[in-house]
Write an enzyme that holds these catalytic residues in place. Sequence first.
Site, short mmCIF file in Angstrom:
data_model
loop_
_atom_site.label_atom_id
_atom_site.label_comp_id
_atom_site.label_asym_id
_atom_site.label_seq_id
_atom_site.Cartn_x
_atom_site.Cartn_y
_atom_site.Cartn_z
N GLY B 216 -3.71 -62.08 51.27
CA GLY B 216 -2.85 -62.26 52.68
C GLY B 216 -1.55 -61.67 52.62
O GLY B 216 -1.43 -60.47 52.05
N SER B 217 -0.73 -62.56 53.25
CA SER B 217 0.81 -61.65 53.60
C SER B 217 1.35 -61.28 52.28
O SER B 217 2.32 -60.54 52.36
CB SER B 217 1.56 -62.51 54.28
#
Lengths: 517, 488
Positions: B216-217
């Site tokens: 993810g981020s």
Amino acid sequence: MSAAVETPAERTVEPTERRPARLAELFLLILALAAGITAFAMVGRSVTGELPGDFWPVSLLLTGIGVAAHVVLRLRAPWADQVILPAVVLLNGLGLAMILRLELADTKGAAAWSQMMYTALGAGIAILLVWFLRDHRWIRRLTYTAMLVGLGLVVLPLLPVIGREINGARIWVNIAGFSLQPAEFAKIAFAIFFAGYLVTNRDTLALAGKKVLGLQLPRIRDLGPIIIVWAASLAVLVFERDLGTSLLFFGLFVAMLYLATERFSWVLIGLVLFGAGALVAASVFPHVGARMDVWLHPFDNELYNAVGGSFQIVQGTFALAAGGLFGTGWGEGYPYLVPYAFSDFIYSSLGEELGLTGLLAILLTYLLIVQRGLRTAIAVRDGFGKLLAGGLAFVMALQLFVVVGGITRIIPLTGLTMPFMAQGGSSLLANWIVIALLLRISDNARRPSALPMRGMVAQGGAMHDPIVVGAHDGATPGTGVPVRRPAADAPSRGSTPSHPTEAISRHPDPPTGGEHL
Amino acid sequence: MNTTLRRLASVVMVMFLALMVSTTWIQFFHADELNTDSRNVRAIYAEYGRARGPIVVGGEAVALSKPVDDEFGYQREYTNGKLYSPLTGFFSLANGTSRIENTENDYLNGQADALWVDRLQNLLTGRDPEGSSVELTVDPKAQQAAWDALGDQRGAVVALDPETGAILALVSKPSFDPNDLASHSTKEAGEAYTELLNDDSKPLNSRATNWTYPPGSTFKLITTAAALESGDYEPDTVIDAPSTYTLTGTQTQVGNFAGTSCASAGEMSLADALRISCNTAYLGLAGELGADAMNEQSEKFGFGKPFSVPFRTDASRYDNDPGAMNTAQVELSGIGQGSVIATPLQVAMVSAAIANGGEVMQPYSVDTVRDPQLEVVRETSPTSVGRAVSEETANQLTDMMKSVVESGSGTAAQISGVEVAGKTGTAQWGDTSKTDPHVWFTGFAPADDPQVAVAVVVESGGDLGGQATGGSVSAPIAKAVMEAVLNG
């Protein structure tokens, strides 16, 4: 020239009349006892965490045996080899330690105390033998008695009632509750018989007969004895199902035949006969063949799981492998996983806990005993003594080869035991007797003798009255004082012109070295 | 007869030589093969009957062998089995060994080549052979803090010393108790193993090292690193940040978290984009940088290969599905979705590398091995895997990560009196209509003198489920672990 006359006297090895103090033996004995007693303590500490219950009695008894034997040798055989006794005590002590270790681990059958008792008995007999047998040549008169005794002992296990078959080999007898392996005693009887027989007949066996392809072949009628021994050995193989004993007797005979006759053809004939016999036996008799299969394919799963299959030898091999280079240490391995870890397979037990290092040391100790025995044979002057010492030394080497070779799969596995180490009264008694004979012969070999020795002037002079002409170096002729070359300490005092140093330095033909000092 | 006697002596020498050779053959050259023969129960007895060395954390044994009265003699015990099993692994008669118990076996059982002096001493003195103790780099307080903070949620926590690569905490939940497998009853141990194996939550697999998630981020750190390293971007470089981004060649529109727009102007600085974790900005940025630059940068951080810590970890991958790598996938990779997968250990290594001035250190968990006399037999010295980014880029990234915790998505990781650098992540996975995202936090502290780098992942949002974000769920866990290390 005076030098030409002087040389024999100078180069003669002067036999010392003083008895050796046997300090080397005492020193080695202390080391051997220390190794054994330390091992007793260590196995106890490892297995139960404390000194084994029998620690003190066993240690004291072993020490007592060593010291008693040492003292008796000093008194009755002071010139005997000084290495053999310590080496035997070392092996016996280490064997006892392993049996004790297995007994502490509740291994069924291991009995250290009984082994200790047999050790005491064996050493006691050996001590008595050294004490009362003053000259080994006396044994020669037992030549044919020994043959009968030997044959009788070989036949004993085949007799009903007393004969016992254990693990497929019928090499045991049971008399009044005591199990005996007569073959152990038979090997001594045979060695005596062969020595006596061969020393009488060696010339006939050696010289008569045709020469074919560079080999001096014996006459057919002289083949009689070897055929009889060959047949007896094969009979042992077939009826007692024991390749080891069979190999032991036959090997002993061939080796002694070779020693006596110096004819290699005998060895060749012997090997061919035995090889052929064994091969035929292997193909004709199923039990011999089965042993061969186990030898050749022990790791085969079917043989491994078969009753009487290769389980034992495979487990023994695992034990050796587990030991590796340095072993697990006393009491730290699992030697008891191998059947008969305390007797037939004590080699693998020792290998597991002492490692390759330990086994090589043990093998070298045996080698030392055997080589000392052979040296004794070389040194002793009478033919009977040479053959007996050579035969006894060789039979020990051969027995070890058969046992260890069986476990490490050089040859098929047999029921012989490792001398001095494996649990078993017969083996201990017999091998202590062998040691007593070797010590007695070695004492006679090295004892200063009135008989001329090689390199000695035979008559009259060299020993006590060196023939010296001209009195060039200050020695008075005919005084019985041997010619002494000045030692290193002499020059500081060498100012007097009549001093030997000067005499030597003026010597036109310098002596070769201090051989006689 | 003396000639023949001498010849016989030679024959005797040959016979003894044969015995020595055959003995050496078995005991030395063939020993390994024989020791591993399945019919050799000795190996099992030896292995399980030995005073195996302990595994030590912070001076206390977490795995040790206690004398018992059975056929083997020793029982392996784990004092806090579930807490440490991602490190210790298990030592089981029925099921073999794993992790430290496996990789350090030769030292623990005292059979390592380096220990031959000890074995020789044991042989000479008759002392019971003992294994060496294996001391781990783990900080017991950090480990406990991570365990407590994770609670009943599934997930993992990894904490590293950024300067050395030493593992300070390694927690995986759900965990298993290796005591259940250490039973000498083959039946009991076998049943316990089967049960763990069939458990849907896969407790035997360490989520920290042998489990990969979409990062993810948190992967935006790598995208940012690639941008800064390319030379075309600075932290204040303004990049596009639309409300939604249509993936190239598709109709798929990707928005920002909760559908918000990143900036009213439709563009923002790179630093701000990282601070608020703007998806649309990073989708475009990754597309600009391209697959090669992205892949190269991630490999420099350690992606693409497993590590031995000393047990083997799973490799993290930039392009887990190489055949599917089109522009859209490259754009998605910029926000750590699509084909990107990473282990929590790898994510922690990214933070650690930034904290360490751009140099990636080889992660390790065994600090020292000591023999029974407490002499050091082996000591791990920190080694560099290579440089991921320049020192300047590392400093820029640190500043950007500081602002994430100061005023961005990761404020929950703030520690009073300490500057914390970090990055949150909320990673979608599977069928997004049915699953809640995994939530991440990674970072390090103190920002100016980093002592600890962490990665936290909580599966499916943990207790908060669909409401969870990396900032709300994972950042507090990371904070707890970092505090435990910093407060010593």
